[in-house]
Design a protein around this motif. Structure first.
Motif, PDB file in Angstrom:
ATOM      1  N   ASP A 176      38.575  37.205  27.551  1.00 16.98           N
ATOM      2  CA  ASP A 176      37.501  37.182  28.543  1.00 16.98           C
ATOM      3  C   ASP A 176      37.503  35.863  29.311  1.00 16.98           C
ATOM      4  N   ALA A 177      37.685  34.756  28.589  1.00 19.17           N
ATOM      5  CA  ALA A 177      37.724  33.451  29.251  1.00 19.17           C
ATOM      6  C   ALA A 177      38.933  33.342  30.180  1.00 19.17           C
ATOM      7  N   ALA A 178      40.076  33.882  29.750  1.00 21.97           N
ATOM      8  CA  ALA A 178      41.279  33.826  30.583  1.00 21.97           C
ATOM      9  C   ALA A 178      41.110  34.645  31.862  1.00 21.97           C
ATOM     10  N   VAL A 179      40.493  35.817  31.765  1.00 21.06           N
ATOM     11  CA  VAL A 179      40.283  36.672  32.942  1.00 21.06           C
ATOM     12  C   VAL A 179      39.329  35.995  33.922  1.00 21.06           C
ATOM     13  N   ARG A 180      38.281  35.386  33.406  1.00 21.90           N
ATOM     14  CA  ARG A 180      37.277  34.763  34.274  1.00 21.90           C
ATOM     15  C   ARG A 180      37.830  33.551  35.027  1.00 21.90           C
ATOM     16  N   GLU A 181      38.895  32.957  34.540  1.00 25.61           N
ATOM     17  CA  GLU A 181      39.501  31.812  35.223  1.00 25.61           C
ATOM     18  C   GLU A 181      40.580  32.232  36.218  1.00 25.61           C
ATOM     19  N   LEU A 182      40.842  33.534  36.330  1.00 20.51           N
ATOM     20  CA  LEU A 182      41.877  34.003  37.248  1.00 20.51           C
ATOM     21  C   LEU A 182      41.421  33.789  38.690  1.00 20.51           C
ATOM     22  N   PRO A 183      42.247  33.194  39.557  1.00 23.86           N
ATOM     23  CA  PRO A 183      41.841  32.970  40.953  1.00 23.86           C
ATOM     24  C   PRO A 183      41.514  34.289  41.660  1.00 23.86           C
ATOM     25  N   ASP A 235      52.066  53.720  46.257  1.00 22.93           N
ATOM     26  CA  ASP A 235      53.125  52.758  45.932  1.00 22.93           C
ATOM     27  C   ASP A 235      54.449  53.126  46.604  1.00 22.93           C
ATOM     28  N   TRP A 236      54.596  54.387  47.036  1.00 26.14           N
ATOM     29  CA  TRP A 236      55.809  54.765  47.747  1.00 26.14           C
ATOM     30  C   TRP A 236      55.878  54.089  49.121  1.00 26.14           C
ATOM     31  N   PHE A 237      54.719  53.715  49.636  1.00 21.78           N
ATOM     32  CA  PHE A 237      54.669  53.175  50.990  1.00 21.78           C
ATOM     33  C   PHE A 237      54.251  51.696  51.043  1.00 21.78           C
ATOM     34  N   LEU A 238      53.590  51.213  49.984  1.00 18.23           N
ATOM     35  CA  LEU A 238      52.994  49.877  50.027  1.00 18.23           C
ATOM     36  C   LEU A 238      53.594  48.963  48.976  1.00 18.23           C
ATOM     37  N   VAL A 239      53.545  47.671  49.222  1.00 17.02           N
ATOM     38  CA  VAL A 239      53.967  46.656  48.251  1.00 17.02           C
ATOM     39  C   VAL A 239      52.818  45.667  48.044  1.00 17.02           C
ATOM     40  N   ASP A 240      52.839  45.010  46.898  1.00 16.92           N
ATOM     41  CA  ASP A 240      51.765  44.048  46.592  1.00 16.92           C
ATOM     42  C   ASP A 240      52.224  42.609  46.709  1.00 16.92           C
ATOM     43  N   ASP A 241      53.451  42.383  47.201  1.00 14.52           N
ATOM     44  CA  ASP A 241      54.009  41.027  47.349  1.00 14.52           C
ATOM     45  C   ASP A 241      54.025  40.257  46.032  1.00 14.52           C
ATOM     46  N   GLY A 242      54.157  40.980  44.917  1.00 15.00           N
ATOM     47  CA  GLY A 242      54.261  40.332  43.613  1.00 15.00           C
ATOM     48  C   GLY A 242      52.954  39.788  43.070  1.00 15.00           C
ATOM     49  N   THR A 243      51.828  40.114  43.691  1.00 14.66           N
ATOM     50  CA  THR A 243      50.555  39.525  43.257  1.00 14.66           C
ATOM     51  C   THR A 243      50.131  40.033  41.873  1.00 14.66           C
ATOM     52  N   ASN A 244      50.420  41.283  41.545  1.00 22.48           N
ATOM     53  CA  ASN A 244      50.053  41.779  40.224  1.00 22.48           C
ATOM     54  C   ASN A 244      50.940  41.179  39.137  1.00 22.48           C
ATOM     55  N   PHE A 245      52.207  40.932  39.468  1.00 25.24           N
ATOM     56  CA  PHE A 245      53.068  40.218  38.525  1.00 25.24           C
ATOM     57  C   PHE A 245      52.501  38.825  38.268  1.00 25.24           C
ATOM     58  N   GLU A 246      52.061  38.161  39.329  1.00 28.57           N
ATOM     59  CA  GLU A 246      51.459  36.834  39.183  1.00 28.57           C
ATOM     60  C   GLU A 246      50.211  36.887  38.315  1.00 28.57           C
ATOM     61  N   ASN A 247      49.344  37.873  38.542  1.00 26.15           N
ATOM     62  CA  ASN A 247      48.107  37.983  37.765  1.00 26.15           C
ATOM     63  C   ASN A 247      48.396  38.208  36.287  1.00 26.15           C
ATOM     64  N   ALA A 256      40.750  39.673  44.245  1.00 29.62           N
ATOM     65  CA  ALA A 256      41.067  39.595  45.669  1.00 29.62           C
ATOM     66  C   ALA A 256      42.531  39.218  45.850  1.00 29.62           C
ATOM     67  N   ARG A 257      43.234  39.953  46.709  1.00 30.71           N
ATOM     68  CA  ARG A 257      44.647  39.684  46.938  1.00 30.71           C
ATOM     69  C   ARG A 257      44.787  38.541  47.948  1.00 30.71           C
ATOM     70  N   PRO A 258      45.484  37.488  47.581  1.00 28.92           N
ATOM     71  CA  PRO A 258      45.605  36.341  48.487  1.00 28.92           C
ATOM     72  C   PRO A 258      46.524  36.658  49.668  1.00 28.92           C
ATOM     73  N   ASP A 259      46.332  35.923  50.753  1.00 27.72           N
ATOM     74  CA  ASP A 259      47.239  36.034  51.895  1.00 27.72           C
ATOM     75  C   ASP A 259      48.461  35.200  51.545  1.00 27.72           C
ATOM     76  N   THR A 260      49.477  35.873  51.039  1.00 31.37           N
ATOM     77  CA  THR A 260      50.616  35.166  50.447  1.00 31.37           C
ATOM     78  C   THR A 260      51.412  34.346  51.442  1.00 31.37           C
ATOM     79  N   TYR A 261      51.308  34.650  52.734  1.00 34.85           N
ATOM     80  CA  TYR A 261      52.098  33.925  53.734  1.00 34.85           C
ATOM     81  C   TYR A 261      51.211  33.206  54.742  1.00 34.85           C
TER      82      TYR A 261
END
Length: 420
Positions: free
Chosen positions: A95-102, A173-185, A121-126
């Motif tokens: 719970d503490a780790a999740v709450r500190e996620l940006p 997911d066939w049409f969209l990408v997440d720019d690796g944000t879920n891997f980062e999370n 919230a998905r960051p603007d990666t670029y």
């Protein structure tokens, strides 16, 4: 490279199918369908943007993951994490780790069911997107991700199942990408848990080292007490024996015999500072017998310790300290002397050993420094980790009663049970 090409091919095939259907629909429209240029421009521009977005996704995944494969390219990430703590503690760390996620928001934390859900919230990666409205990979996607984590109890540990995914249906997911944000999370939560587990382990080691140091210091003080028999007591006993050799040799011999017994039980122990109630009682009685010869009718001793409890493990010198307190602060200051009681009983909490007197009781004239009782409480804390205690109360009608409560245990020397 092969995985990257398959990924681009999959995205291109999905978007190519969608573009083809859009163009066919456009061509079937009356009047507008005769103009082919808009359809051609739409196809070329959309295809170019889609391919650019796909390659950008691949490059970013390779940058943050270090490798490109099916798992790292996926928009949906799953992690199985073993936490070497009880499920409740594991949930608290998670719970503490999740709450500190940006960017985390809308956290739903249920400790009873050991589940956590949250939006991220998905960051603007670029940075500022150059074509925010015209990027096909963002046309119908949600600008945020979501995560779900569940802790499964597994004995003394907790197993965490973590899922990080886009906040939209899987078909997109066939049409969209997440720019690796879920891997980062997912990796961020794994790192946070690893860091917190490491901190907890370091804290436990520090506490254990500190406790071991305190224990060694306390035992060192105990061994010093063993090695240094109270000078005044030894001097007075030998002086009394010397006088008795002239007037009453038999009593002098008896006193010296008790002194030998007392000294034998007071020698430093090479063990861990533990003894038995029977051994400690022998030491205390030898001490009291010497005092009875010196004090005469002024000292009376009553002992009620069942044989079945004499194998109970107690720290060495503890009973002796309580007996000495009863004599020094209770009976010696009293002209008429009095009685010392030593009693042991078994209860649901353990074995209670009581040393009581009918002497002066609590008063400022006979009160000591309290170091002996403080030392007893500290040794009980270190030895039994809160499972033992010392209570000191006023005796009725006068005097003081000190009770040691220790866990019932087998005789450490022969393994016999301590049942009464």
């Amino acid at each position: 490279m092969f995985k990257s090409l398959l990924f681009v091919l999959r995205i291109a095939l999905a978007w190519g199918t969608a573009i083809f259907l859009a163009v066919v629909t456009y061509s079937s429209l009356p009047f507008f369908g005769s103009f082919e240029l808009p359809a051609v421009l739409f196809t070329l521009i959309t295809s170019a943007l889609v391919l650019a977005g796909a390659f950008s996704h691949i490059r970013r995944v390779k940058l943050i993951a270090g490798t490109v494969n099916r798992d790292t390219l996926s928009n949906r990430q799953k992690r199985q994490i073993e936490i070497p703590f009880e499920a409740g503690e594991a949930f608290d760390l998670l719970d503490a780790a999740v709450r500190e996620l940006p960017g985390v928001e809308r956290i739903q934390s249920a400790r009873d069911s050991l589940q956590i859900k949250a939006k991220v919230a998905r960051p603007d990666t670029y940075g500022e997107d150059e074509l925010p409205r015209w990027n096909p990979l963002r046309w119908f996607g949600q600008p945020r991700n979501q995560l779900q984590a569940t802790v499964t109890p597994a004995g003394d540990s907790g197993s965490v199942t973590l899922i990080c995914e886009p906040d939209h249906p899987a078909w997109r997911d066939w049409f969209l990408v997440d720019d690796g944000t879920n891997f980062e999370n997912a990796e961020a939560i794994v790192r946070a848990l690893t860091r917190r587990i490491g901190e907890r382990r370091r804290g436990e080691r520090t506490h254990a080292e500190q406790t071991a140091t305190e224990k060694e210091l306390t035992e060192a003080k105990l061994h010093l007490l063993h090695a240094q028999v109270e000078p005044h007591f030894l001097y007075n006993t030998l002086a009394s024996a010397q006088l008795l050799t002239r007037s009453d040799p038999a009593r002098a011999e008896t006193m010296l015999g008790h002194l030998i017994q007392y000294l034998r039980r007071s020698l430093p122990d090479a063990g861990d500072g533990m003894s038995t109630l029977g051994a400690e009682l022998e030491r205390a009685l030898a001490y009291l017998e010497i005092l009875k010869i010196r004090m005469g009718e002024r000292l009376n001793v009553q002992v009620d310790v069942p044989d079945a409890l004499r194998g109970t493990a107690i720290p060495a010198m503890m009973l002796q300290t309580l007996v000495e307190n009863a004599i020094k602060h209770g009976l010696e200051p009293r002209t008429g002397g009095g009685t010392v009681w030593i009693r042991a009983r078994r209860s649901e909490e353990g074995v209670a050993v009581t040393v009581a007197d009918d002497g002066e009781g609590f008063n400022t004239k006979t009160a000591g420094t309290g170091i002996g009782l403080k030392n007893i409480r500290e040794r009980l804390r270190l030895r039994f980790a809160g499972a033992a205690s010392l209570s000191v109360i006023a005796n009725f009608p006068s005097g003081v009663a000190a009770t040691l409560m220790v866990p019932a245990s087998a005789d450490p020397q022969n393994g016999d049970s301590g049942h009464a």
